[in-house]
Every structure is written in C-alpha cells, then in structure tokens.
Design a protein around this motif. Structure first.
Motif, PDB file in Angstrom:
ATOM      1  N   SER A 145       0.816  -1.223   0.000  1.00 36.37           N
ATOM      2  CA  SER A 145       0.000   0.000   0.000  1.00 36.37           C
ATOM      3  C   SER A 145       0.847   1.268   0.000  1.00 36.37           C
ATOM      4  N   VAL A 173       5.589  -3.138  -6.196  1.00 36.37           N
ATOM      5  CA  VAL A 173       4.825  -4.198  -5.533  1.00 36.37           C
ATOM      6  C   VAL A 173       5.731  -5.374  -5.189  1.00 36.37           C
ATOM      7  N   SER A 194       3.775   1.404  -1.526  1.00 34.26           N
ATOM      8  CA  SER A 194       4.611   1.425  -2.727  1.00 34.26           C
ATOM      9  C   SER A 194       4.013   2.389  -3.748  1.00 34.26           C
ATOM     10  N   ASP A 195       4.775   2.661  -4.797  1.00 34.34           N
ATOM     11  CA  ASP A 195       4.317   3.616  -5.811  1.00 34.34           C
ATOM     12  C   ASP A 195       3.316   3.009  -6.800  1.00 34.34           C
ATOM     13  N   GLY A 196       3.023   1.719  -6.675  1.00 35.18           N
ATOM     14  CA  GLY A 196       2.027   1.083  -7.531  1.00 35.18           C
ATOM     15  C   GLY A 196       2.582   0.437  -8.783  1.00 35.18           C
ATOM     16  N   SER A 197       3.861   0.658  -9.062  1.00 34.74           N
ATOM     17  CA  SER A 197       4.454   0.007 -10.227  1.00 34.74           C
ATOM     18  C   SER A 197       4.685  -1.476  -9.922  1.00 34.74           C
TER      19      SER A 197
END
Length: 66
Positions: A33, A42, A35-38
């Motif tokens: 949650s 993940v 993390s930057d979403g990349s």
C-alpha cells in the motif's frame, strides 16, 4: 517376521505458522500500500514483507546494546 513400529509424530508449530502467515499478509498489505504502484514497487513490497522481522530484531538488539 515383521515388526510393527508405533511411531508418534507430534507437530507443535502449527499455530505459530498461522500467526506468522497472518503477520506476513499484514506486512505485505502495508508495504504494497505504501509502494508507488508500479510492478517493481509491488515486488519490492512483497520482499520487504518477508524480511521485516530481521530489521526489527536488529534494531531491538541495538537498543539493548548487544
């Protein structure tokens, strides 16, 4: 002649395994949650969820002066 052996295997780590699984899932949710979403963010979050107890143990030992 065949001998029968009565072997008793006692598993005592079962409940702790479940506790550790829940701790991993909680840590994975937290690190993913933030993390930057990349994809690699993940993956890094999942790897951090695996090794966070090592960092906690290290910092506790540092605080204790060991």
């Amino acid at each position: 002649m065949s001998r029968e052996r009565n072997t008793r295997i006692v598993e005592t780590a079962g409940p702790w395994g479940f506790v550790f699984l829940l701790a991993y899932i909680g840590a994975a949710i937290y690190f993913v949650s933030i993390s930057d979403g990349s994809f690699w963010g993940v993956v890094l979050g999942l790897l951090e969820a695996i090794v966070w107890p090592v960092y906690v143990t290290y910092h506790v030992l540092v605080l204790l002066g060991a």
